[in-house]
Design a protein around this motif. Structure first.
Motif, short mmCIF file in Angstrom:
data_model
loop_
_atom_site.label_atom_id
_atom_site.label_comp_id
_atom_site.label_asym_id
_atom_site.label_seq_id
_atom_site.Cartn_x
_atom_site.Cartn_y
_atom_site.Cartn_z
N ASN A 13 -1.72 62.35 39.89
CA ASN A 13 -1.32 62.58 38.49
C ASN A 13 0.17 62.88 38.32
O ASN A 13 0.79 62.41 37.37
CB ASN A 13 -2.16 63.70 37.87
CG ASN A 13 -3.50 63.20 37.38
OD1 ASN A 13 -3.78 61.99 37.39
ND2 ASN A 13 -4.37 64.11 36.97
N LYS A 17 1.21 60.32 34.95
CA LYS A 17 0.65 60.95 33.75
C LYS A 17 1.07 62.40 33.58
O LYS A 17 1.13 62.90 32.45
CB LYS A 17 -0.88 60.86 33.78
CG LYS A 17 -1.41 59.44 33.65
CD LYS A 17 -2.93 59.43 33.62
CE LYS A 17 -3.46 58.00 33.49
NZ LYS A 17 -4.94 57.98 33.47
N ASN A 18 1.33 63.08 34.68
CA ASN A 18 1.72 64.49 34.59
C ASN A 18 2.99 64.74 35.39
O ASN A 18 3.14 65.77 36.06
CB ASN A 18 0.58 65.39 35.09
CG ASN A 18 0.74 66.82 34.63
OD1 ASN A 18 1.31 67.10 33.57
ND2 ASN A 18 0.26 67.76 35.43
N GLN A 24 6.54 66.94 31.90
CA GLN A 24 6.66 68.38 31.72
C GLN A 24 8.10 68.83 31.45
O GLN A 24 8.33 69.96 31.04
CB GLN A 24 6.14 69.10 32.98
CG GLN A 24 4.70 68.79 33.32
CD GLN A 24 4.25 69.48 34.59
OE1 GLN A 24 4.46 70.68 34.77
NE2 GLN A 24 3.65 68.73 35.50
N ASN A 137 3.54 66.64 43.33
CA ASN A 137 4.59 67.00 42.39
C ASN A 137 5.98 66.76 42.99
O ASN A 137 6.91 66.37 42.28
CB ASN A 137 4.44 68.46 41.97
CG ASN A 137 3.44 68.64 40.85
OD1 ASN A 137 3.76 68.49 39.67
ND2 ASN A 137 2.20 68.93 41.20
#
Length: 208
Positions: A13, A17-18, A24, A137
């Motif tokens: 993700n 999408k994230n 963010q 991340n």
């Protein structure tokens, strides 16, 4: 099976999408600072991946023993220790790049992405999902750094990883490097373009 799907989402993700930068909107300062050239951007990205992955694992392992009122201090100590190790390794093996990155390796300690993942994920999950979250991340962050640095170095200097890419014949014909691309404001503009493409391709991210 549910755990595998969950782990897969945790890992993948952040790629799109994230994404921590374009969704963010975290870690923007380093995007502005280290993306004038591709090499320091890649090294910065790898450094963040390493620090984020291992700090997530360490915090996850000790999460049940950390008093709530000092959890942020503990997280900072763990991150600071890992950043010092990374900084010393860079100085030992890639000194020139370390000089280019200057204080920004040290500022990984205050990177919003790291503190956000430690607080939101590692403190509530087991080590393996936390490791995947850190790697995912970190890669998501690095992807944006590399994309921004690619365009800034190519258009601003005519090089990639220090190698001349734009043929000399172009310069002889009147081509001129875009000096604006190596200035920090252009990093914001490139990131804005990536955000635009990201939201255009993902309907879930579009506001009603």
């Amino acid at each position: 099976m549910a755990e595998k799907i969950g782990n897969s989402s945790v890992f993948f993700n952040p790629f799109s999408k994230n994404n921590p930068v374009v969704v963010q909107v975290l870690g923007i300062c380093s995007v502005l600072a280290v993306t004038a050239k591709l090499e320091p951007a890649i090294v910065m990205g790898i450094s963040v991946i390493a620090v984020l992955a291992f700090s997530n694992v360490i915090i996850s392992l000790i999460r049940n023993t950390i008093p709530t009122n000092i959890r942020i201090i503990v997280q900072l100590v763990v991150v600071a220790g890992l950043v010092i190790i990374v900084d010393q390794l860079l100085k030992a093996y890639t000194y020139d790049v370390s000089k280019q990155l200057s204080v920004f390796i040290g500022l990984i300690i205050t990177n919003c992405i790291l503190m956000g993942r430690l607080e939101a994920f590692a403190m509530a999950n087991k080590p393996w999902p936390s490791f995947l979250d850190g790697i995912g991340n970190g890669i998501g962050y690095t992807l944006i750094l590399v994309i921004v640095a690619f365009f800034r170095e190519l258009l601003g200097s005519g090089t990639l990883l220090g190698y001349q890419v734009v043929p000399q014949s172009f310069y002889e014909a009147g081509y001129v490097n875009n000096g604006l691309m190596i200035l920090p404001p252009m990093a914001l503009i490139v990131v804005a373009c990536i955000i635009w493409v990201q939201r255009a391709c993902n309907k879930e991210l579009q506001e009603d």
